[in-house]
Design an enzyme around this catalytic site. Structure first.
Site, PDB file in Angstrom:
ATOM      1  CG  HIS A   1     -14.003 -67.610  -9.158  1.00  0.00           C
ATOM      2  ND1 HIS A   1     -13.353 -68.801  -9.211  1.00  0.00           N
ATOM      3  CD2 HIS A   1     -13.222 -66.783  -8.425  1.00  0.00           C
ATOM      4  CE1 HIS A   1     -12.203 -68.695  -8.554  1.00  0.00           C
ATOM      5  NE2 HIS A   1     -12.104 -67.480  -8.070  1.00  0.00           N
TER       6      HIS A   1
ATOM      7  CD  GLU B   1      -4.838 -69.081  -3.802  1.00  0.00           C
ATOM      8  OE1 GLU B   1      -6.050 -68.931  -3.666  1.00  0.00           O
ATOM      9  OE2 GLU B   1      -4.192 -68.530  -4.702  1.00  0.00           O
TER      10      GLU B   1
ATOM     11  CG  ASP C   1      -8.375 -71.811  -4.634  1.00  0.00           C
ATOM     12  OD1 ASP C   1      -9.137 -72.666  -5.122  1.00  0.00           O
ATOM     13  OD2 ASP C   1      -8.103 -70.749  -5.202  1.00  0.00           O
TER      14      ASP C   1
HETATM   15  C1  PEP Z   1      -9.236 -67.860  -2.390  1.00  0.00           C
HETATM   16  O1  PEP Z   1      -8.923 -68.904  -2.954  1.00  0.00           O
HETATM   17  O2  PEP Z   1      -9.657 -67.810  -1.227  1.00  0.00           O
HETATM   18  C2  PEP Z   1      -9.149 -66.576  -3.115  1.00  0.00           C
HETATM   19  C3  PEP Z   1      -9.325 -65.431  -2.520  1.00  0.00           C
HETATM   20  O3  PEP Z   1      -8.931 -66.631  -4.460  1.00  0.00           O
HETATM   21  P1  PEP Z   1     -10.059 -67.035  -5.517  1.00  0.00           P
HETATM   22  O4  PEP Z   1     -11.377 -67.117  -4.808  1.00  0.00           O
HETATM   23  O5  PEP Z   1     -10.065 -66.013  -6.591  1.00  0.00           O
HETATM   24  O6  PEP Z   1      -9.580 -68.365  -6.010  1.00  0.00           O
HETATM   25 MG    MG Z   2      -7.830 -68.786  -4.813  1.00  0.00          MG
END
Ligand code: PEP
Ligand code: MG
Length: 586
Positions: free
Chosen positions: A193, A435, A459
């Site tokens: 993130h 995911e 994910d």
């Molecule tokens: C993902 O997991 O691809 C997604 C878009 O959610 P995040 O990156 O916030 O976990």
């Molecule tokens: Mg995600």
């Protein structure tokens, strides 16, 4: 001069001075037993640290008053001072030290952990909210004991390249982003993130350098190349000149791509897809049109909570959601319900000691276990839905039971709006994020109860391949082109279409130009990505034709390894886009 190579996590080139951010002094706290005759001097150290910490808070407090800061900020500091000077707190630390003969940093840390656990175990939201305060006081005391200077990233007043071991998503949100021109980090990967936020804010970033903080000294000149992953320490003048030129060229090519902003994302043979933006803070919505976004495909609502470091009230959430909806006008805006947990901790709500946070109390699991908070968010969303083209989406659904529970709570939230005579959007589409492999495998079942799917490849890759997405040591395994992931993608998209719903993707793969033709060939309807990546993907879409993309997808599905898939995609790109560098986003 020395060059080190990491993961290129956010594009762009920058030259500047290193600023070492020691954010992990807490990890430096050692544990050792002291002799009986040392106890007195350890206690003296505590009293000195406490006095220094109190002095620091008083200075900050005066500064806030002089600058007419909000009452809330002033109150927080006053509460911290009271806790720090509380006789009970001191007595407990003294008793622990005199009984157990351990070094004072450890005593302070251990006592604070115990206090936090007691607060978290209480059912009283007021007491739970105090956890962040205990954290802050503990940190301040330990920094004083370790003699570490605590420079807040909020207070940076010169341009710097931030060099750190690790950075929390909340650090990026709270730092003075005007002054942080680049980020260089020992940990992290492209889909962490921290990387996602760095891209959102357009800060050139290289992650996963392992020993970057050891190699780079504070104040040293650096070249950070977020396109290639190179970090040059103490560059020679000739190299600086070369990179200044490269920076100009890079900005020129970005400007050229931006000119595509208002033309449709349509293949040569007329197949239309939708390119949307991912955003993390409401203010970002104002810029996405500039890159040609046709809406917001993912608003990560948890950053609203993480930015303030606390629970966000219904009215504040409502205002933030309305801000995004109103900015986007008629264009669709998909807001994902809270996805905290994993690497996005809200200390007020969760302790930091889950053994496997990525497999733990995260996203929809958290929301379903706190229906009070979940309903607050859903009411805010439903009410905001009157002001635009809203879609709601649930994160980390693992199976139909969770989806049914979430939908039932949504109905309760609607009933509450009715009861309170609050206007709300009645026909808001509700989607499921796919995911987790179990969701992908049961996509046919989930599609029956979903208005759309959005594939979270960050994910999905992490859970399919058992690779922690933030761990640079295993980052090489996180391959979205792995045959297992491709088969899941095909299955998800096919099942969505079999039930007449759209398949979107909001994971980072959607913004990777190398993957664009493959995803088109698999039949993806909507691509949502960091806004800056849209022009590049649009260029590929417009230069492709569906027959060739479908053939490419068929061939990719027959590959037996991710290396084979990557070679195949690179060959396709070289044939159809000979001018495009292959490492644009890698
Ligand atoms: C993902 O997991 O691809 C997604 C878009 O959610 P995040 O990156 O916030 O976990
Ligand atoms: Mg995600």
């Amino acid at each position: 001069m020395k060059t080190i190579i990491g993961i290129p996590a956010s594009p762009g080139i920058v030259i500047g001075k290193a600023f070492q951010h020691i954010e992990n002094a807490m990890n430096e706290v050692l544990h050792y037993i002291i002799q009986k005759d040392q106890v007195e001097s350890e206690w003296k150290r505590f009293l000195e640290a406490q006095a220094e910490a109190a002095e620091e808070i008083r200075t900050l407090h005066n500064h806030l008053l002089e600058n007419q800061a909000s009452k809330e900020q002033v109150d927080i500091l006053e509460a911290h001072l009271m806790m720090l000077e509380d006789q009970d707190f001191q007595d407990q630390i003294r008793a622990y030290l005199y009984e157990n003969h351990q070094n004072i940093e450890w005593v302070v840390q251990d006592m604070c952990f115990a206090m936090k656990e007691r607060l978290l175990a209480s059912q009283d939201p007021f007491l739970q909210e105090r956890v962040a305060d205990i954290d802050d006081i503990c940190r301040r005391l330990i920094y004083k004991l370790l003699k570490v200077q605590r420079i807040s990233l909020k207070d940076l007043n010169t341009d710097v390249i931030l060099v750190c071991h690790d950075l929390l998503p909340s650090d990026i949100l709270s730092m003075n982003r005007e002054r942080v021109k680049g980020i260089v980090m020992d940990e992290g990967s492209r889909t962490s993130h921290t990387a996602i936020l760095a891209r959102a804010f357009g800060i050139p970033t290289v992650l996963g350098l392992s020993k970057g903080t050891k190699e780079i000294k504070p104040g040293e000149e650096l070249v950070v190349n977020g396109n290639s992953g190179e970090v040059i320490i103490r560059p020679e003048q000739q190299v600086v000149t070369q990179y200044q030129w490269a920076m100009v060229q890079y900005h020129k090519s970005v400007d050229e791509l931006l000119s595509l902003w208002d033309i449709p994302a349509e293949t040569k043979d007329g197949y239309r897809v939708s390119l949307k933006a991912n955003i993390e803070i409401p203010q970002e919505a104002a810029q996405v049109a500039h890159f040609g976004a046709e809406g917001i495909g993912l608003y990560r609502s948890e950053f609203l909570f993480l930015a303030s470091g606390q629970l966000t009230k219904e009215e504040d959430q409502y205002c933030a959601y309305c801000q995004v909806l109103e900015t986007m006008g008629d264009l669709p805006v998909t807001i994902r319900t809270l996805d905290i947990g994993g690497d996005k901790l809200l200390p007020e709500l969760m302790a930091e000691d889950e053994k496997n946070p990525l497999l733990g109390w995260r996203a929809i699991r958290f929301s379903l276990s706190r229906p009070d908070l979940f309903k607050t968010q859903l009411r805010a969303l439903l009410r905001a839905g009157v002001n635009g083209n809203l879609r709601i989406m649930f994160p980390m659904i693992s199976g139909i039971e969770e989806l049914e529970q979430a939908l039932a709570i949504l109905e309760e939230a609607k009933a509450e709006c009715c009861k309170k005579k609050l206007a709300y959007g009645e026909a808001i589409p509700v989607g499921t994020m796919i995911e987790i492999p179990s969701a992908a495998m049961t996509a046919d079942i989930l599609a029956e109860r979903s208005d759309f799917f959005s594939i979270g490849t960050n994910d999905l890759v992490q859970y399919t391949l058992a690779v922690d997405r933030g761990n640079e040591k295993v980052g090489y395994l996180a391959q979205p082109s792995h045959p297992a992931v491709l088969r899941l993608l095909k299955q998800i998209i096919d099942q969505a279409h079999a039930r007449n719903i759209k398949a979107a993707m909001c994971g980072e793969l959607a913004g990777d130009p190398l993957a664009a033709a493959l995803l088109l060939g698999l039949g993806l309807d909507e691509f949502s990505m960091t806004a800056q990546a849209i022009p590049q993907v649009k260029r590929i879409v417009r230069g492709a034709d569906m027959a060739s993309c479908q053939a490419l997808a068929q061939e990719a599905l027959r590959c037996t390894s991710y290396q084979q898939v990557i070679l195949l995609l690179e060959a396709w790109m070289s044939k159809h886009f000979p001018q495009t560098p292959l490492d644009i986003n890698k």
